[in-house]
Design a protein around this motif. Sequence first.
Motif, PDB file in Angstrom:
ATOM      1  N   PHE A 127      39.081  38.392  38.004  1.00  0.00           N
ATOM      2  CA  PHE A 127      40.090  39.055  38.821  1.00  0.00           C
ATOM      3  C   PHE A 127      39.642  39.006  40.276  1.00  0.00           C
ATOM      4  CE2 PHE A 127      41.821  43.332  40.355  1.00  0.00           C
ATOM      5  CZ  PHE A 127      43.000  42.755  40.791  1.00  0.00           C
ATOM      6  N   ALA A 128      40.443  38.372  41.117  1.00  0.00           N
ATOM      7  CA  ALA A 128      40.068  38.175  42.521  1.00  0.00           C
ATOM      8  C   ALA A 128      41.167  38.680  43.451  1.00  0.00           C
ATOM      9  CB  ALA A 128      39.782  36.698  42.779  1.00  0.00           C
ATOM     10  N   PRO A 129      41.177  39.971  43.803  1.00  0.00           N
ATOM     11  CA  PRO A 129      42.166  40.492  44.759  1.00  0.00           C
ATOM     12  C   PRO A 129      41.727  40.186  46.186  1.00  0.00           C
ATOM     13  CG  PRO A 129      40.786  42.284  43.980  1.00  0.00           C
ATOM     14  CD  PRO A 129      40.315  41.034  43.267  1.00  0.00           C
ATOM     15  N   ILE A 130      41.818  38.928  46.582  1.00  0.00           N
ATOM     16  CA  ILE A 130      41.228  38.494  47.857  1.00  0.00           C
ATOM     17  C   ILE A 130      42.249  38.247  48.946  1.00  0.00           C
ATOM     18  CG2 ILE A 130      39.160  37.472  46.852  1.00  0.00           C
ATOM     19  CD1 ILE A 130      40.506  34.801  46.817  1.00  0.00           C
ATOM     20  N   GLY A 131      43.544  38.121  48.615  1.00  0.00           N
ATOM     21  CA  GLY A 131      44.558  37.826  49.617  1.00  0.00           C
ATOM     22  C   GLY A 131      45.621  38.888  49.685  1.00  0.00           C
ATOM     23  N   GLY A 132      46.482  38.783  50.680  1.00  0.00           N
ATOM     24  CA  GLY A 132      47.557  39.745  50.859  1.00  0.00           C
ATOM     25  C   GLY A 132      47.145  40.847  51.821  1.00  0.00           C
TER      26      GLY A 132
END
Length: 399
Positions: free
Chosen positions: A161-166
């Motif tokens: 899980f990579a919440p890296i953008g936005g």
Amino acid sequence: MYQHIVVTCGVSLLTGNRNVFSMNRDEIMGEIRPWLSAANINEEKQRKIDEWIRHARQFAHEAARDPNRVSAEYSMIYELRRQGKLAERPTVVLIATDTVGGRIVEAVLTRLLEEDFAANVRVMYVDVDVNHPRRMQEALGEYMWKVADALSHGEPSTTCFAPIGGYKVMTSLGYIVGAFLHYPTAYMHEDGQVLHEIPPVPIHIDEQFVHDHFDLLRKCQKDMVDADSLSYREKQCILQYPFLFQQEDGLVYLSAFGQFLFEHEKYKHLFATTYLVSKQVANMLQHNHHQLLFVHQQMRELVKKLKHEEGDMGVLYHEKSFKTIDVRKVKYHLYKGASNGQTAFRLAYRYDEKEDCLYANYLWLDHNRYEREAERGKGIYEEDSEFIDITKQLAGVGR
């Protein structure tokens, strides 16, 4: 080895100074810059999006040659493969904002990931309105739900899980969702192209807290509440748990995390289920008030087992143990609940999954009496009486 990768997407693919698809590389790419955050995509904008994507394809071959000059999302997948942590045909879920920039990034990344990593790509769009606090909280609550849904299709041990953008808030709330569901989080430091993996921090809200503050949580879940109309105890709860509530112009409502948390499966038997009881059950509750907490807890536990399909079938459908019961006439099942040392909980019930409603038709608090009457079909074959709604009393026990 990661088989399932969930990535939140930003627009670094378009804005990085050195990136392959940077808008800085020519005029055609640059003219779309003012529209990147635009959410209302009309025909003219969609035509420009399609034109830009067609133009960008001529640079696609540069991505594989220089993978660290594409985007944070692409670099993440590339680094997983370089370290031998990427499955042969992974599933990649891209979570992008429903904006001009989001649509372009999604289209380019989908093509690159399919061609360069043999990935099966799924896309989920989210709306985030940063200009209106109330709508933003609702949108972020929906975003957290979509993250949870994307993660649920993979096992924690094989999911990256990579919440890296936005938007930055998407990154922080994304980590909270992952931690709540026990998924580790991956982070890519772009300057050094170093992959960091962060284990989940345990996040838990005790169920008793929900019971104690049920009325307040339910009110704030449904609508904005005037802060002045709240009791002193309710105001103290809001001050003590600020991460669950949002305050704006004298109004209070659930924060994005609060919405996500209390609409999660773990609490659905409290916030969503309707509990209806016959007159017999209502009378039993009235005359055994000292056992009210135990009985309510057992009803909630029954719904929880039915929803999560985690109970023993012989316990949830105890009528099958009685040879004298005519199964063709059964309208209500028998639940053989727990005993608390003084009382045995036995219930004839029906659960309507579509309506999310428990009908409690007949209650026994004495095991011997239960055995004598149940074997004759008492409470099983016919409805005892009209039903009364006790949802508020049951869900709010402990207030």
